[in-house]
Design a protein around this motif. Structure first.
Motif, PDB file in Angstrom:
ATOM      1  N   GLU A 182       4.782 -12.360  -5.627  1.00  0.00           N
ATOM      2  CA  GLU A 182       5.882 -11.856  -4.800  1.00  0.00           C
ATOM      3  C   GLU A 182       7.223 -11.952  -5.534  1.00  0.00           C
ATOM      4  O   GLU A 182       8.037 -11.027  -5.493  1.00  0.00           O
ATOM      5  N   LYS A 189      -0.708   2.254   3.678  1.00  0.00           N
ATOM      6  CA  LYS A 189       0.676   1.926   3.363  1.00  0.00           C
ATOM      7  C   LYS A 189       1.025   2.163   1.897  1.00  0.00           C
ATOM      8  O   LYS A 189       2.164   1.995   1.506  1.00  0.00           O
ATOM      9  N   LYS A 219       9.300  -8.601  -6.554  1.00  0.00           N
ATOM     10  CA  LYS A 219      10.648  -8.372  -6.023  1.00  0.00           C
ATOM     11  C   LYS A 219      11.648  -8.131  -7.151  1.00  0.00           C
ATOM     12  O   LYS A 219      12.527  -7.266  -7.047  1.00  0.00           O
ATOM     13  N   LYS A 250      -1.104 -10.836   1.449  1.00  0.00           N
ATOM     14  CA  LYS A 250      -0.335 -10.863   2.688  1.00  0.00           C
ATOM     15  C   LYS A 250       0.130  -9.440   2.976  1.00  0.00           C
ATOM     16  O   LYS A 250       0.464  -8.686   2.060  1.00  0.00           O
ATOM     17  N   ASN A 251       0.169  -9.074   4.248  1.00  0.00           N
ATOM     18  CA  ASN A 251       0.515  -7.703   4.612  1.00  0.00           C
ATOM     19  C   ASN A 251       1.884  -7.274   4.103  1.00  0.00           C
ATOM     20  O   ASN A 251       2.103  -6.102   3.799  1.00  0.00           O
ATOM     21  N   GLU A 252       2.820  -8.234   3.978  1.00  0.00           N
ATOM     22  CA  GLU A 252       4.156  -7.873   3.512  1.00  0.00           C
ATOM     23  C   GLU A 252       4.173  -7.439   2.047  1.00  0.00           C
ATOM     24  O   GLU A 252       5.161  -6.858   1.571  1.00  0.00           O
ATOM     25  N   TYR A 253       3.094  -7.714   1.316  1.00  0.00           N
ATOM     26  CA  TYR A 253       3.042  -7.277  -0.079  1.00  0.00           C
ATOM     27  C   TYR A 253       2.960  -5.756  -0.188  1.00  0.00           C
ATOM     28  O   TYR A 253       3.245  -5.190  -1.252  1.00  0.00           O
ATOM     29  N   ASP A 276       4.845  -3.467   0.920  1.00  0.00           N
ATOM     30  CA  ASP A 276       6.132  -2.847   0.595  1.00  0.00           C
ATOM     31  C   ASP A 276       6.537  -3.062  -0.856  1.00  0.00           C
ATOM     32  O   ASP A 276       7.457  -2.401  -1.347  1.00  0.00           O
TER      33      ASP A 276
END
Length: 247
Positions: free
Chosen positions: A111, A159, A115, A135-138, A140
């Motif tokens: 992450e 996604k 970023k 993790k689902n936020e990855y 994006d």
């Protein structure tokens, strides 16, 4: 040029049954195998990794502790995976506009690197293994995903802008929105361990050379199937690259 974030393991590979006919040891891990394959092609890369005091192979970034270990029998039965100092990989300067990563170093380290790459306007390519780190936020943070079937089921592929899906003996698919391109394999050897990592090398090579998705998929599948005829992990990837007409 490309930045690579991924695991480095002492691969201990047993061939035969309980009393093995042969045992070989070599550097491995998806991160290392992709790095080695791209290096064989001549693609400049910065490899962000960590090995311990016990690392017996080429010089890499050492930290205090034990190197990761991967043990496998007949390239199909995984006996043990110990990530060791892979989880202590440090955060370093990114030197390119493209990051290829796995989750072998832990999701938190991925992450941070992803970023940094996205803040600089770069592209993130992820092979989401081991998928329990996902993790689902990855979603994006990723531009391109290279999963196998099981990993594809765990995440939310809708996604992603592009997916190169590894299907093992059934070849692979490129998926983007509702579009799909399939490529079957024409031959299959008896050594599957390096196939997925060789496929990753093919995807990266195609993207770096601005190949079309169909051309990139064909290169990746051809590298993967060639690797299946050679024992080992990094050694199979390197040999597949050496024998490929596409790269």
């Amino acid at each position: 040029m490309i930045d690579i974030l991924g695991g480095v393991f002492r691969d201990i590979l047993f061939y035969g049954q309980i009393h093995a006919d042969d045992v070989i040891e070599m550097p491995g891990g998806t991160g290392y195998n992709v790095f080695a394959g791209l290096r064989e092609i001549g693609i400049e890369s910065t490899f962000h990794c960590a090995v311990g005091d016990d690392w017996p192979f080429e010089s890499l970034k050492r930290v205090s502790g034990k190197s990761g270990i991967f043990a496998c029998r007949n390239e199909t039965e995984i006996l043990a995976v110990y990530r060791g100092v892979n989880l202590n990989t440090s955060i370093e300067e990114i030197k390119s506009r493209i990051l290829f990563s796995t989750l072998e170093c832990g999701g938190d380290i991925f992450e941070k690197y992803a970023k940094k790459m996205k803040e600089g306007g770069g592209i993130v390519i992820l092979d989401p293994s081991p998928v329990f780190e996902w993790k689902n936020e990855y979603a994006d943070l990723c531009d391109i995903l290279i999963p196998n079937e099981r990993e594809f089921e765990v995440i939310s592929p809708s996604k992603f802008k592009a997916v190169f899906l590894k299907l093992g003996e059934y070849g692979a698919k490129y998926i983007r929105n509702t579009d799909e391109i399939s490529k079957n394999i024409s031959k299959r050897g008896n050594f599957p361990l390096g196939c997925g990592d060789a496929f990753d090398v093919g995807v990266i090579y195609g993207l770096l050379n601005e190949k079309s998705p169909e051309e990139t998929l064909e290169i990746a599948v051809n590298l993967g199937e060639t690797a299946s005829f050679f024992r080992g992990s990094s050694s199979a990837v390197i040999e597949a690259v050496r024998r490929s007409d596409s790269t």
